[in-house]
Design a protein around this motif. Structure first.
Motif, PDB file in Angstrom:
ATOM      1  N   UNK A 357     136.186 -60.675 167.099  1.00 35.50           N
ATOM      2  CA  UNK A 357     134.913 -60.060 167.445  1.00 35.50           C
ATOM      3  C   UNK A 357     134.257 -60.204 168.706  1.00 35.50           C
ATOM      4  N   UNK A 358     134.531 -61.685 169.007  1.00 33.33           N
ATOM      5  CA  UNK A 358     134.174 -62.172 170.393  1.00 33.33           C
ATOM      6  C   UNK A 358     134.807 -61.734 171.552  1.00 33.33           C
ATOM      7  N   UNK A 359     136.090 -61.633 171.217  1.00 36.91           N
ATOM      8  CA  UNK A 359     137.009 -61.386 172.365  1.00 36.91           C
ATOM      9  C   UNK A 359     137.352 -60.077 172.755  1.00 36.91           C
ATOM     10  N   UNK A 360     137.264 -58.890 171.704  1.00 36.58           N
ATOM     11  CA  UNK A 360     137.379 -57.666 172.202  1.00 36.58           C
ATOM     12  C   UNK A 360     136.254 -56.862 172.010  1.00 36.58           C
ATOM     13  N   UNK A 361     136.285 -55.535 172.627  1.00 37.68           N
ATOM     14  CA  UNK A 361     135.119 -54.659 172.465  1.00 37.68           C
ATOM     15  C   UNK A 361     134.923 -54.514 171.170  1.00 37.68           C
ATOM     16  N   UNK A 362     133.412 -54.194 170.812  1.00 40.43           N
ATOM     17  CA  UNK A 362     133.105 -54.140 169.173  1.00 40.43           C
ATOM     18  C   UNK A 362     133.881 -53.180 168.488  1.00 40.43           C
TER      19      UNK A 362
END
Length: 459
Positions: A357-362
């Motif tokens: 959830x931090x690394x990819x678009x939401x």
């Protein structure tokens, strides 16, 4: 106000007679003195200038301007068609023809780009409409057919295929809750109990700074204060582009409550950086108590428990299992990483801690969560391999530092279609063994090693 005044006076001066044009006017906050010099017409100014200087203005000869043109030049592109100033040599016929040709080519290229952009926009709009239609039709199926018959339908091929395509946002939270389950048997009432404990603790910390004043089982006051401070700090870092989780935002206190209640519920785990992202995603899709129930159960899964408890032995098993499938699916990249001694912990820890959830678009992270809720921990590692596959060509050209930097902050333009096509191409099978079997064999090997290295019994 000045605009209104100008409008007012322009209308009024048309109505006034010449005799009263010098009468005092009005502005917004009182009278203004009469104007001695009325605005002059541009022709009058020109005549006065000519009388004073003795110079006469001569309009340019007709030949100085292009004839039979459809438009005046609106940009620098069209200036190529203009004739040179009178003090410079005129263009030759060949040069004028060449400039006309160059201009026509530029216009044709601009039109081509515009048509291409229009087609691209239309394609995006068509895909968006198609996606919306698919979501709407899928929502009807989920609401009317699948959710009322959850246990009987969840494992069917049809439902699994529909699930892979992504859950409609309106049912996402409900499906996540059902898929994660509630093995811990947490109730909304239990959440309220732990939340009230957390609030009491926050109150006691704000009232005293002495370690001796507040005692709690297990952890020291300093540790617990540090944990609470870390929660506050992490909330401000959680989806910083979304105002809703920032201080003063509608979900700030809600996120604080869920995380605080969890530290009281599981003091053995406490708060670990990364948890705020998981809680935030759940809060976006579920009601407060339901979000806490899903959060607690999700973090109780073997993989999450191993990482959030920082169980190094278990974490190494997960990394070892990941590398088995890494070598199987991406042998070139695997050897490239090996040549730089680049181990999975460098990039996987952050991905697993926050469930991407931090690394990819939401929106893309939520789709990863959809299938993670369907397939369990295996899909987290399959997603990691999908990312490596997607950027394999780029990563093969990089050295250790650049690979680490790239995987720590992935490109923002990563799309759902591209990533999921790469994930689909990843085979989670090695020598006819699936993920669970490979992981189990690694655990068994570890037990055998521990057994062989255990001290001999005393005689």
């Amino acid at each position: 106000s000045s605009f209104l005044c100008r409008n007012f006076f322009s209308k009024r001066t048309k109505e006034l007679k010449p005799a009263v044009q010098s009468a005092p006017g009005w502005k917004l906050f009182g009278k203004v003195p009469p104007r001695e010099n009325l605005p002059k017409d541009s022709k009058i100014i020109q005549q006065e200038y000519e009388a004073r200087t003795g110079r006469m203005y001569k309009p340019p000869p007709p030949s100085a301007r292009r004839k039979n043109i459809e438009f005046e030049p609106l940009s620098t592109t069209a200036l190529i068609l203009e004739n040179r100033p009178a003090n410079l040599p005129a263009k030759s016929v060949e040069e004028a023809l060449r400039h006309r040709q160059e201009y026509d080519e530029m216009v044709a290229e601009a039109k081509k780009r515009e048509i291409k952009e229009a087609h691209k926009r239309k394609k995006i709009m068509r895909e968006r409409f198609k996606q919306e239609e698919n979501i709407a039709s899928a929502m009807v199926i989920w609401v009317n057919e699948i959710l009322p018959n959850w246990e009987g339908m969840r494992a069917t091929r049809r439902v699994r295929e529909l699930w892979w395509q992504g859950l409609p946002p309106s049912v996402r939270g409900k499906v996540w809750s059902l898929a994660v389950g509630n093995e811990l048997n947490i109730t909304p009432e239990l959440y309220e109990i732990f939340l009230s404990r957390a609030k009491e603790r926050w109150k006691s910390f704000s009232e005293t700074s002495s370690e001796n004043d507040v005692e709690d089982a297990g952890a020291s006051v300093a540790d617990r204060e540090a944990s609470l401070e870390l929660i506050k700090l992490d909330i401000s870092r959680t989806f910083p582009s979304l105002y809703i989780f920032q201080k003063g935002g509608p979900y700030h206190d809600l996120l604080h409550s869920v995380l605080g209640a969890y530290t009281c519920y599981r003091p053995d785990v406490g708060y670990v950086q990364g948890m705020s992202f998981i809680a935030a995603v759940l809060i976006l899709n579920l009601e407060e108590a339901d979000a806490f129930i899903a959060f607690a159960n999700l973090l109780n899964k073997p993989c999450q428990l191993a990482f959030f408890r920082v169980d190094h032995s278990m974490m190494l098993k997960y990394f070892a299992a990941f590398e088995v499938f890494f070598e199987e699916n991406l042998p070139k990249l695997f050897l490239h990483f090996k040549s730089y001694s680049l181990t999975p912990d460098i990039y996987l820890i952050d991905w697993i801690f926050t469930l991407y959830s931090k690394s990819l678009p939401l929106d893309l992270a939520c789709r990863v969560w959809d299938v993670f809720c369907r397939d369990g921990e295996e899909f987290l590692f399959r997603t990691g391999l999908g990312i490596l596959r997607l950027y394999e060509d780029i990563l093969l050209q990089m050295d250790f530092i650049h690979i680490a930097q790239f995987l720590t902050k992935l490109p923002e333009d990563i799309t759902s279609e591209k990533l999921f096509s790469c994930i689909a191409a990843i085979q989670m099978q090695n020598s006819n063994k699936k993920w669970a079997q490979v992981f189990a064999s690694l655990m068994k090997d570890n037990k055998e090693v521990d057994k062989n290295h255990s001290p001999a019994p005393k005689s």
